[in-house]
Design a protein around this motif. Structure first.
Motif, PDB file in Angstrom:
ATOM      1  N   LYS A  10      59.421  47.258  32.603  1.00  0.00           N
ATOM      2  CA  LYS A  10      58.018  47.066  32.219  1.00  0.00           C
ATOM      3  C   LYS A  10      57.191  48.291  32.607  1.00  0.00           C
ATOM      4  CE  LYS A  10      56.447  44.473  36.316  1.00  0.00           C
ATOM      5  NZ  LYS A  10      55.594  45.486  36.897  1.00  0.00           N
ATOM      6  N   ILE A  11      56.202  48.569  31.749  1.00  0.00           N
ATOM      7  CA  ILE A  11      55.299  49.685  32.013  1.00  0.00           C
ATOM      8  C   ILE A  11      53.852  49.198  32.199  1.00  0.00           C
ATOM      9  CG2 ILE A  11      56.703  51.416  30.844  1.00  0.00           C
ATOM     10  CD1 ILE A  11      55.047  51.038  28.351  1.00  0.00           C
ATOM     11  N   ALA A  55      52.208  35.905  32.740  1.00  0.00           N
ATOM     12  CA  ALA A  55      52.234  37.347  32.972  1.00  0.00           C
ATOM     13  C   ALA A  55      52.396  38.044  31.625  1.00  0.00           C
ATOM     14  CB  ALA A  55      53.383  37.717  33.903  1.00  0.00           C
ATOM     15  N   TYR A  56      51.423  38.857  31.244  1.00  0.00           N
ATOM     16  CA  TYR A  56      51.480  39.598  29.978  1.00  0.00           C
ATOM     17  C   TYR A  56      52.021  40.998  30.273  1.00  0.00           C
ATOM     18  CZ  TYR A  56      48.525  35.799  28.359  1.00  0.00           C
ATOM     19  OH  TYR A  56      48.028  34.559  28.046  1.00  0.00           O
ATOM     20  N   THR A  57      53.162  41.344  29.682  1.00  0.00           N
ATOM     21  CA  THR A  57      53.808  42.618  29.994  1.00  0.00           C
ATOM     22  C   THR A  57      54.104  43.414  28.727  1.00  0.00           C
ATOM     23  OG1 THR A  57      56.047  41.669  29.937  1.00  0.00           O
ATOM     24  CG2 THR A  57      54.899  41.660  32.061  1.00  0.00           C
ATOM     25  N   PRO A  80      60.398  49.584  22.327  1.00  0.00           N
ATOM     26  CA  PRO A  80      59.696  48.815  21.284  1.00  0.00           C
ATOM     27  C   PRO A  80      60.669  48.173  20.305  1.00  0.00           C
ATOM     28  CG  PRO A  80      59.649  51.128  20.731  1.00  0.00           C
ATOM     29  CD  PRO A  80      60.373  51.036  22.054  1.00  0.00           C
ATOM     30  N   LEU A  81      61.606  47.381  20.807  1.00  0.00           N
ATOM     31  CA  LEU A  81      62.671  46.817  19.980  1.00  0.00           C
ATOM     32  C   LEU A  81      62.682  45.289  20.030  1.00  0.00           C
ATOM     33  CD1 LEU A  81      65.554  49.289  20.925  1.00  0.00           C
ATOM     34  CD2 LEU A  81      64.033  49.375  18.940  1.00  0.00           C
ATOM     35  N   ILE A 140      55.420  34.023  42.020  1.00  0.00           N
ATOM     36  CA  ILE A 140      56.531  34.680  42.694  1.00  0.00           C
ATOM     37  C   ILE A 140      56.681  36.080  42.128  1.00  0.00           C
ATOM     38  CG2 ILE A 140      58.204  33.644  41.093  1.00  0.00           C
ATOM     39  CD1 ILE A 140      60.175  33.584  43.510  1.00  0.00           C
ATOM     40  N   VAL A 141      56.732  37.077  43.009  1.00  0.00           N
ATOM     41  CA  VAL A 141      56.901  38.464  42.579  1.00  0.00           C
ATOM     42  C   VAL A 141      58.397  38.769  42.613  1.00  0.00           C
ATOM     43  CG1 VAL A 141      56.287  40.879  42.990  1.00  0.00           C
ATOM     44  CG2 VAL A 141      54.672  39.058  43.595  1.00  0.00           C
ATOM     45  N   GLU A 142      58.993  38.956  41.433  1.00  0.00           N
ATOM     46  CA  GLU A 142      60.429  39.210  41.343  1.00  0.00           C
ATOM     47  C   GLU A 142      60.756  40.626  41.816  1.00  0.00           C
ATOM     48  OE1 GLU A 142      61.890  36.252  37.908  1.00  0.00           O
ATOM     49  OE2 GLU A 142      60.803  37.989  37.161  1.00  0.00           O
ATOM     50  N   GLU A 143      62.038  40.904  41.953  1.00  0.00           N
ATOM     51  CA  GLU A 143      62.460  42.169  42.552  1.00  0.00           C
ATOM     52  C   GLU A 143      61.974  43.388  41.780  1.00  0.00           C
ATOM     53  OE1 GLU A 143      66.609  42.247  43.380  1.00  0.00           O
ATOM     54  OE2 GLU A 143      66.575  40.429  44.617  1.00  0.00           O
ATOM     55  N   ASP A 144      61.780  43.250  40.450  1.00  0.00           N
ATOM     56  CA  ASP A 144      61.306  44.398  39.666  1.00  0.00           C
ATOM     57  C   ASP A 144      59.788  44.527  39.700  1.00  0.00           C
ATOM     58  OD1 ASP A 144      60.488  42.295  38.090  1.00  0.00           O
ATOM     59  OD2 ASP A 144      61.268  43.121  36.209  1.00  0.00           O
ATOM     60  N   GLY A 145      59.109  43.635  40.462  1.00  0.00           N
ATOM     61  CA  GLY A 145      57.659  43.717  40.594  1.00  0.00           C
ATOM     62  C   GLY A 145      56.893  42.853  39.626  1.00  0.00           C
TER      63      GLY A 145
END
Length: 419
Positions: free
Chosen positions: A43-44, A54-56, A61-62, A143-148
């Motif tokens: 995610k960027i 959570a909007y990511t 772009p696939l 919950i904040v997952e490992e990738d943030g």
């Protein structure tokens, strides 16, 4: 560069509209949408909405996805002994569990987790300062997952399986439905952009700039009455007459055609131009420009496009061939070509791709929306849901098939494009 931008915009809009259908009806059905993602991979960008989603935006772009609580691979696993930082509210309940080294809360309580239940009992247990403690977890905790990525936990009452069968059915159908609606809307925009909808029932014509008949002074809305020996009453007659008159045509040879203009009827000699193996004389069907004609015409274009896709799908089933399929590489090539030709071809491409995606997703293959709908219908007939493990295994099998197909199609696209 314009082709790449067109690809990202077209693909992004189609995916966004598709996923929004799932998102909207999932929420209406009481299902928690934990993440609404555009793109795949790392995610960027992330925004935590007040609605608990959570909007990511992710780097590739696939595609995209709607992560519904309790559906498919939606799971947040906390390994035994994993470090976590707990944020507590005034009542001492956990409102945030941080499993990453990002988005740190200085007031958080450090814990090494030994047990947890974030679906039923809503509690988490672990070692805090050499003492084992258990804390109650708030129903709407994150919950904040490992990738943030920060998402809501998924209690049983907001999970996919807890929704009514009809709620799940409309949630799964909503993605393809939105693609059909988008296709129709884009076709409506297209006919207004081009000033009308093609009238194939008439022998009135539009003249292509710098085309063969344009050089002879023929104008828009003139009537072609005859080509060679064939009379022309409509567009089908015209294309058939051109094909018959140019059969065996020699280089620089002309064919006669009779045209009715504002000044009268005359016979002219036109030199057809060969394009992609076929001869053309530089004309297109005339346009119906009435408001009702445009709306009806846009619906007819959508209908014809859908049936063309269905016929292609039928032929693919009867005669399987990877060359009949196209993945992201093929879509990029089409976007690149359409971007060079102008706005109308881009709109036409977007509409057809949107309808194509809607139809493709209704194929009853596990992992596609059609497969999920089939499971919903089976559950409705059985009057009880499938076991979650069974549904998970079926979906996983579908995912493996789709991943293998996507790899094969993409590789075939690359070989056709560059080798």
């Amino acid at each position: 560069m314009s082709g790449l931008i067109a690809f990202i915009i077209i693909f992004g809009i189609i995916v966004l509209v598709h996923e929004f259908g799932h998102f909207y009806f999932a929420r209406k059905s009481g299902i928690l949408v934990r993440e609404f993602a555009i793109g795949m991979g790392p995610k960027i960008f992330e925004h935590q909405g007040k609605d608990g989603t959570a909007y990511t935006i992710r780097i590739l772009p696939l595609g995209g996805y709607v992560r519904m609580a309790g559906w498919g691979e939606d799971d947040t696993e906390i390994k035994t002994g994993a470090p976590a930082a707990l944020t507590l509210n005034d009542k001492g309940d956990v409102v945030r569990i941080n499993l990453s080294d990002k988005q740190l809360d200085k007031m958080a309580l450090p814990m090494n987790v030994t047990a947890y239940d974030l679906e039923d009992r809503l509690e988490i247990t672990g070692r805090v300062l050499d003492e084992t403690r258990t804390y109650q977890v708030d129903h709407d905790a994150t919950i904040v997952e490992e990738d943030g990525t920060e998402i809501r936990i998924a209690p049983l009452d907001v999970q996919y399986q807890n929704a009514t069968i009809w709620g799940r059915l409309i949630t799964n159908f909503a993605g393809p439905m939105n693609n059909f609606i988008l296709g129709i809307l884009v076709f409506i925009i297209l006919v207004f952009v081009q000033g009308g909808v093609q009238d194939r029932s008439s022998n009135h014509i539009q003249v292509a700039p710098d085309g063969a008949v344009a050089k002879l002074g023929v104008k828009d809305n003139d009537q072609i009455l005859q080509i060679g020996k064939s009379k022309v009453d409509n567009w089908e007659d015209l294309t058939k007459a051109v094909a018959e008159s140019t059969a065996g045509l020699k280089k620089k040879e002309t064919i006669p055609f009779k045209v009715r203009t504002k000044t009268g009827t005359k016979v002219l000699q036109v030199r057809p131009k060969k394009v992609n193996g076929s001869y053309v004389i530089g004309v297109m069907p005339s346009l119906k420009t009435g408001f009702a004609d445009k709306i009806v015409g846009a619906f007819r274009m959508s209908w014809d496009g859908a049936f063309a896709i269905l016929n292609g799908l039928k032929n693919l089933i009867l005669q399987p061939n990877l060359n009949k399929l196209g993945g992201p590489v093929a879509i990029y090539q089409m976007s690149n070509t359409a971007a060079r030709e102008g706005l109308a071809p881009l709109l036409n491409l977007m509409a057809m791709l949107s309808i194509n995606l809607g139809i493709f997703n209704l194929i009853p293959i596990p992992a596609l929306d059609g497969g999920k709908i089939l499971i919903n219908l089976i559950e409705a007939m059985r009057k009880k849901p499938l076991k979650q493990e069974t549904e998970t295994y079926i979906t996983l099998a579908g995912v493996l098939v789709m991943v293998a197909l996507m790899i094969a199609v993409t590789w075939n696209d690359i070989m056709r494009a560059f080798f």
